[in-house]
Motif scaffolding. Structure first.
Motif, PDB file in Angstrom:
ATOM      1  N   ILE A 154       0.839  -1.201   0.000  1.00  0.00           N
ATOM      2  CA  ILE A 154       0.000   0.000   0.000  1.00  0.00           C
ATOM      3  C   ILE A 154       0.878   1.258   0.000  1.00  0.00           C
ATOM      4  O   ILE A 154       0.632   2.194  -0.762  1.00  0.00           O
ATOM      5  N   ALA A 155       1.924   1.244   0.824  1.00  0.00           N
ATOM      6  CA  ALA A 155       2.811   2.410   0.897  1.00  0.00           C
ATOM      7  C   ALA A 155       3.462   2.684  -0.459  1.00  0.00           C
ATOM      8  O   ALA A 155       3.463   3.827  -0.946  1.00  0.00           O
ATOM      9  N   VAL A 156       3.990   1.619  -1.085  1.00  0.00           N
ATOM     10  CA  VAL A 156       4.653   1.795  -2.383  1.00  0.00           C
ATOM     11  C   VAL A 156       3.654   2.272  -3.431  1.00  0.00           C
ATOM     12  O   VAL A 156       3.930   3.195  -4.212  1.00  0.00           O
ATOM     13  N   SER A 157       2.461   1.671  -3.427  1.00  0.00           N
ATOM     14  CA  SER A 157       1.446   2.064  -4.411  1.00  0.00           C
ATOM     15  C   SER A 157       1.074   3.532  -4.249  1.00  0.00           C
ATOM     16  O   SER A 157       0.881   4.250  -5.221  1.00  0.00           O
ATOM     17  N   ARG A 158       0.968   3.964  -2.985  1.00  0.00           N
ATOM     18  CA  ARG A 158       0.596   5.353  -2.727  1.00  0.00           C
ATOM     19  C   ARG A 158       1.647   6.305  -3.315  1.00  0.00           C
ATOM     20  O   ARG A 158       1.311   7.295  -3.960  1.00  0.00           O
ATOM     21  N   ILE A 159       2.921   5.945  -3.116  1.00  0.00           N
ATOM     22  CA  ILE A 159       4.003   6.783  -3.652  1.00  0.00           C
ATOM     23  C   ILE A 159       3.946   6.796  -5.173  1.00  0.00           C
ATOM     24  O   ILE A 159       3.983   7.861  -5.808  1.00  0.00           O
ATOM     25  N   LEU A 160       3.794   5.601  -5.768  1.00  0.00           N
ATOM     26  CA  LEU A 160       3.739   5.526  -7.232  1.00  0.00           C
ATOM     27  C   LEU A 160       2.531   6.295  -7.784  1.00  0.00           C
ATOM     28  O   LEU A 160       2.600   6.957  -8.813  1.00  0.00           O
TER      29      LEU A 160
END
Lengths: 273, 222
Positions: free
Chosen positions: B210-216
């Motif tokens: 979720i964290a990575v997706s949010r950044i992307l």
């Protein structure tokens, strides 16, 4: 009531009653959601297929749960593992909890196996019950708020909400992909082709050292590859040949193919020595 | 029981709460009844030490599981799954497969229905198969614990997640790269992260993804 033993008939009666209620809950929700699907005009043909697919998909994992019940039954009798693995439990949880309770009483499951008394049994059952009792009350407590939050979130930003849903699935799957590779390191950590680990015996909770071949960690990787390639082939058959029916059976078929491939892979790459 | 102002999902939450509380009381009653029937008090020291060795971790994992699984299981599916267990190895894959083939999201009413139906069927089939297994344990033991079949059952999870992985990863390639790379590194190179810790690594994977997706997403890559 007669003298206690881990397979006393009264234990089966108690477990039977609890599982009848659990079964009733599943039937209740099946009927409720099925009726609702009909009422709001969902495609009932598709719903019926969902039922069939879920049933077929469940068979292999359910049989593996039976194997677990058999493993635990050696020390705990049949009734308690039957209850614990039909409700909430899983092998790793239950074994650790039972072994923890036994060691708390200054003994081991192995030592208890043949002559467990009622007090020891009650203690182990209490620890096993309390240890896993979180989801069952936490879901009623927070799931409504959690879901309302997600829905209002979705209305604010539909695109991010779709990504979030995808991320949840991928997050879970990625952990299991990693899990499949967890023993690959035996390739370089082995000495003379043999990798030694201290393992807990599932039946008793005792630790012993076990030897594996250095290539044994590749078995799950190969099995996953077979299952993944089978799924790609199923996808191609559906797309190129229009075999739409395959959609409902692809997952169980690929899973069984993967599991079957484990037999030759284990023979070839080795396991326990 | 009927309330006109309640939506379908409200009634799912109401009924689910009632059922879960009933099952919870019954589960707690099991050790109590055994103690009463056989006039045997538990060994409290054993219970306490046993709980100390298991409960803190299980309870923490339990809380994280609820938070990370409920959004995937939908309401009805969550109530059932957290009663019947075997979530990540059976109920969740079963629900994901059903949601995927209907093309619905578990937060919608249709998604909730599909997820609930598949999990209910899966729970019923599991319970019935375990009952058959318990009844037939003597003839079944040599077959299921047979040396030839044992490797097949040992590899259930790789076989399940290979197929399921292809379906979901092919749809979310960009989301999947970072978490899969992280999990491979952790599972291969960190000794204490192994097959027995996968239960804890699922929520870790979910939060990381979720964290990575949010950044992307914020950077406009997704």
């Amino acid at each position: 009531m007669g003298e206690f033993n881990v397979n006393h008939p009264i234990l089966f009666v108690l477990v039977g009653i609890i599982l009848a209620v659990v079964l009733a809950q599943s039937v209740y929700f099946l009927v409720k959601s099925y009726r609702r699907a009909k009422a709001i005009g969902m495609d009932m043909k598709k719903i019926k297929k969902t039922i069939l697919t879920a049933a077929i998909f469940t068979i292999a994992p359910a049989i593996s749960i039976v194997v677990t019940v058999i493993v635990l039954a050696d020390s705990l009798g049949l009734a308690l593992p039957w209850l614990r693995l039909s409700v909430v439990g899983s092998l790793s949880y239950e074994t650790v909890a039972a072994a923890g309770a036994a060691s708390g009483m200054g003994t081991t499951l192995a030592a208890l196996a043949d002559n467990m008394n009622a007090s020891q049994y009650v203690s182990i059952a209490t620890v096993m019950t309390l240890s896993i009792m979180v989801g069952i009350w936490l879901v009623p407590l927070i799931s409504k708020r959690l879901q309302k939050g997600l829905v209002s979130f979705e209305q604010k930003d539909k695109r991010w909400s779709d990504i979030l849903q995808g991320s949840l699935f991928i997050g879970m799957i990625s952990a299991f992909v990693g899990y499949v590779f967890s023993d690959v390191s035996r390739l370089w950590l082995s000495e003379g082709g043999v990798y030694t680990v201290t393992e807990k015996i599932q039946q008793t909770g005792e630790t012993v050292s076990v030897n594996y071949t250095s290539t044994s960690g590749l078995v799950p990787v190969c099995v996953m590859a077979v299952s993944a390639i089978s799924m790609v082939i199923c996808g191609l058959l559906m797309k190129k040949l229009g075999w739409k029916w395959l959609n409902d059976y692809a997952l169980p078929i690929c899973m069984i193919l993967g599991m079957a491939s484990a037999i030759p892979f284990t023979a070839l790459l080795g396991g326990k020595i | 029981m009927k309330n006109k102002n309640m939506t379908y999902l409200d009634t799912v939450h109401r009924d689910g709460t009632i059922w879960n509380l009933i099952v919870m009381v019954l589960l707690l009653a099991f050790p109590v009844l055994v103690a009463v029937i056989f006039r045997a008090a538990p060994d409290w020291q054993g219970v306490l030490l046993g709980l100390l060795s298991t409960a803190p971790m299980y309870w923490a994992v339990g809380v994280i599981e609820v938070i990370s699984f409920v959004p995937m299981l939908g309401a009805g599916g969550s109530y059932l799954s957290f009663v019947t267990g075997n979530i990540s190895n059976l109920k969740l894959p079963c629900a994901l497969n059903a949601l995927e083939s209907h093309g619905v999201n578990p937060q919608t009413e249709e998604g909730d229905i599909v997820s609930t139906i598949s999990i209910a069927v899966s729970s019923i089939v599991t319970t019935v198969i375990i009952i058959l297994g318990v009844i037939l344990i003597i003839p079944l033991t040599p077959i299921l614990k047979n040396d030839l079949l044992e490797p097949a059952f040992a590899q259930l999870l790789p076989a399940l997640f290979g197929a399921l992985g292809v379906v979901f990863i092919s749809k979310h390639v960009k989301i999947a790269i970072a978490p899969i790379a992280l999990m491979l590194i952790l599972f291969i190179f960190v000794p204490f992260i192994n097959t027995s810790t996968v239960g804890i690594m699922v929520p870790v994977g979910v939060l990381f993804t979720i964290a990575v997706s949010r950044i992307l997403y914020k950077k406009g890559i997704l």
